[in-house]
Design a protein around this motif. Structure first.
Motif, mmCIF file in Angstrom:
data_model
loop_
_atom_site.group_PDB
_atom_site.id
_atom_site.type_symbol
_atom_site.label_atom_id
_atom_site.label_comp_id
_atom_site.label_asym_id
_atom_site.label_seq_id
_atom_site.Cartn_x
_atom_site.Cartn_y
_atom_site.Cartn_z
ATOM 1 N N THR A 1 -10.855 10.404 4.403
ATOM 2 C CA THR A 1 -12.093 10.909 5.009
ATOM 3 C C THR A 1 -12.196 12.440 4.855
ATOM 4 O OG1 THR A 1 -11.750 9.177 6.630
ATOM 5 C CG2 THR A 1 -13.427 10.812 7.179
ATOM 6 N N GLY A 2 -13.372 12.906 4.467
ATOM 7 C CA GLY A 2 -13.604 14.356 4.360
ATOM 8 C C GLY A 2 -12.852 15.021 3.209
ATOM 9 N N LEU A 3 -12.520 14.213 2.197
ATOM 10 C CA LEU A 3 -11.655 14.720 1.120
ATOM 11 C C LEU A 3 -12.266 15.902 0.355
ATOM 12 C CD1 LEU A 3 -9.146 14.642 -0.604
ATOM 13 C CD2 LEU A 3 -10.053 12.657 -1.809
ATOM 14 N N ILE A 4 -13.565 15.805 0.035
ATOM 15 C CA ILE A 4 -14.167 16.878 -0.779
ATOM 16 C C ILE A 4 -14.080 18.223 -0.030
ATOM 17 C CG2 ILE A 4 -16.297 17.708 -1.895
ATOM 18 C CD1 ILE A 4 -15.786 15.247 -3.317
ATOM 19 N N GLU A 5 -14.357 18.174 1.263
ATOM 20 C CA GLU A 5 -14.296 19.426 2.032
ATOM 21 C C GLU A 5 -12.880 19.975 2.046
ATOM 22 O OE1 GLU A 5 -16.894 21.173 2.839
ATOM 23 O OE2 GLU A 5 -17.960 19.503 1.885
ATOM 24 N N ARG A 6 -11.895 19.082 2.189
ATOM 25 C CA ARG A 6 -10.499 19.544 2.183
ATOM 26 C C ARG A 6 -10.133 20.137 0.816
ATOM 27 N NH1 ARG A 6 -9.386 14.683 4.696
ATOM 28 N NH2 ARG A 6 -8.104 13.823 3.030
ATOM 29 N N LEU A 7 -10.625 19.492 -0.240
ATOM 30 C CA LEU A 7 -10.337 20.012 -1.587
ATOM 31 C C LEU A 7 -10.957 21.391 -1.776
ATOM 32 C CD1 LEU A 7 -10.827 16.796 -3.759
ATOM 33 C CD2 LEU A 7 -8.697 18.085 -3.498
ATOM 34 N N VAL B 1 -12.884 8.360 -5.993
ATOM 35 C CA VAL B 1 -13.769 8.471 -7.165
ATOM 36 C C VAL B 1 -14.699 9.677 -7.009
ATOM 37 C CG1 VAL B 1 -15.700 7.335 -8.358
ATOM 38 C CG2 VAL B 1 -13.611 6.066 -7.861
ATOM 39 N N GLU B 2 -15.224 9.866 -5.809
ATOM 40 C CA GLU B 2 -16.077 11.045 -5.546
ATOM 41 C C GLU B 2 -15.286 12.328 -5.777
ATOM 42 O OE1 GLU B 2 -18.116 11.865 -1.711
ATOM 43 O OE2 GLU B 2 -18.282 9.672 -1.726
ATOM 44 N N SER C 1 -15.247 10.314 -17.085
ATOM 45 C CA SER C 1 -16.128 9.781 -16.032
ATOM 46 C C SER C 1 -15.357 8.783 -15.166
ATOM 47 C CB SER C 1 -17.360 9.124 -16.649
ATOM 48 O OG SER C 1 -16.940 8.041 -17.450
ATOM 49 N N PHE C 2 -15.901 8.507 -13.995
ATOM 50 C CA PHE C 2 -15.198 7.648 -13.038
ATOM 51 C C PHE C 2 -16.155 6.649 -12.404
ATOM 52 C CE2 PHE C 2 -12.960 11.638 -13.321
ATOM 53 C CZ PHE C 2 -11.651 11.217 -13.488
ATOM 54 N N GLU C 3 -15.619 5.454 -12.117
ATOM 55 C CA GLU C 3 -16.405 4.421 -11.430
ATOM 56 C C GLU C 3 -15.558 3.791 -10.336
ATOM 57 O OE1 GLU C 3 -18.473 1.496 -13.779
ATOM 58 O OE2 GLU C 3 -18.481 2.861 -15.488
ATOM 59 N N THR C 4 -16.243 3.349 -9.276
ATOM 60 C CA THR C 4 -15.533 2.619 -8.228
ATOM 61 C C THR C 4 -15.513 1.145 -8.605
ATOM 62 O OG1 THR C 4 -16.392 4.185 -6.606
ATOM 63 C CG2 THR C 4 -15.482 2.147 -5.741
ATOM 64 N N ALA C 5 -14.322 0.583 -8.739
ATOM 65 C CA ALA C 5 -14.197 -0.846 -9.099
ATOM 66 C C ALA C 5 -12.771 -1.288 -8.858
ATOM 67 C CB ALA C 5 -14.542 -1.053 -10.577
#
Ligand SMILES: C[S@@+](CC[C@H](N)C(=O)[O-])C[C@H]1O[C@@H](n2cnc3c(N)ncnc32)[C@H](O)[C@@H]1O
Length: 275
Positions: A15-21, A101-102, A118-122
């Motif tokens: 949770t909140g990974l992008i902000e932590r990155l 993935v995000e 590129s990346f996909e969720t699967a």
């Protein structure tokens, strides 16, 4: 099966990974400054021995610029970005975890590689690609989360061209039950380790022929000894997995050093028979 996949997703929910990155990456300069795979290596290579292991596996697989590569269980995308940077190939990553993935897409924008990667969720058990699309499939430290290995390896075989290569870098069961929690599972409920022999047998039965199979447990032990000596480089995978990552990593090191777990590096060729 769905319950297990949900539990695995939950383990990697981040949770909140992008902000932590974003916060952690300020250490490397302003947001509009390009990052390199080398700078990100301590936080985006989610496996034993990090970037060095990815580089070795890519070499063993014989990856070249004209190949289409699929990285299954691509995490936050470090291996995929490395492959594109080092070999100039097109790489697609798929992962069960939508937040990963995000994050992988975000980091790939920051390295300026969105044109090649590129990346996909699967799920690895139901890949969203037609038969025979890829020249190489990579699987690094993912199979431990997957109970149905027969289905996993058949699905990887399906998306490979005949003669294509499957390169895997896997934690394997060696001698005794592992101590939990470990980086891929906080309890044994989402950990499905096999021995080297059982792993190879499952892969070969899915329509593969072994090209290379090496026991990399000693190299992993040397890495584990270094990890114990600390401190971890910063920023590291704690940004991705949260504050208990130090304990997860310490247990992996202990399991390797006690010989409970080992590491298998192997490359297979897809045979013309797709069972
Ligand atoms: C230990 S991480 C390794 C990530 C990446 N391969 C690397 O080496 O940096 C395991 C990854 O496998 C993914 N995973 C686990 N089970 C999966 C499945 N059934 N399908 C796709 N991805 C899966 C997880 O979400 C996680 O990102």
């Amino acid at each position: 099966m769905t319950d297990v996949l949900d539990d695995v997703r939950d383990h990697y929910r981040a949770t909140g990974l992008i902000e932590r990155l974003k916060a952690a990456l300020r250490a490397f300069g302003p947001q509009d400054q390009r990052l390199t795979p080398g700078q990100l290596g301590a936080l985006d290579q989610f496996h034993t021995r990090g970037l060095a292991a990815t580089a070795e596996l890519a070499k063993l697989a014989g990856i070249t610029a004209d190949m289409r590569v699929l990285d299954v269980g691509s995490g936050v995308g470090g291996p995929a970005r490395y492959l594109a940077a080092a070999h100039g190939c097109r790489v697609t990553g798929v992962d069960l975890s939508a937040p990963f993935v995000e994050a992988a897409r975000y980091l790939t924008e920051r390295t300026g590689q969105s044109g090649l990667v590129s990346f996909e969720t699967a799920s690895a058990l139901e890949l969203p690609f037609e038969d025979g699309r890829f020249d190489v499939v990579l699987l690094q430290h993912v199979a431990m989360n997957i109970a149905d290995r027969a289905l996993l390896y058949r699905e990887l075989r399906r998306v490979l061209k005949p003669g294509g290569r499957f390169a895997t870098y896997d934690v394997v069961l060696n001698n005794g039950e592992p101590h939990y929690p470990v980086p891929w599972a906080r309890t044994p409920a989402t950990s499905f380790l096999l021995t080297v022999a059982a792993t190879r047998e499952a892969i070969e039965q899915a329509g593969f022929r072994t090209l290379v199979a090496q026991d990399d447990s000693e190299a992993a032990k040397a890495w584990a000894t270094q990890l114990r000596a600390g401190p971890l480089p910063s920023p590291n995978l704690g940004v991705v997995m949260g504050p208990d990552f130090a304990q997860l990593g310490a247990n992996l090191a202990r399991n390797l050093l006690e010989g409970r777990l080992g590491i298998l590096t192997a490359v297979f060729e897809a045979t013309s028979i797709n069972p």
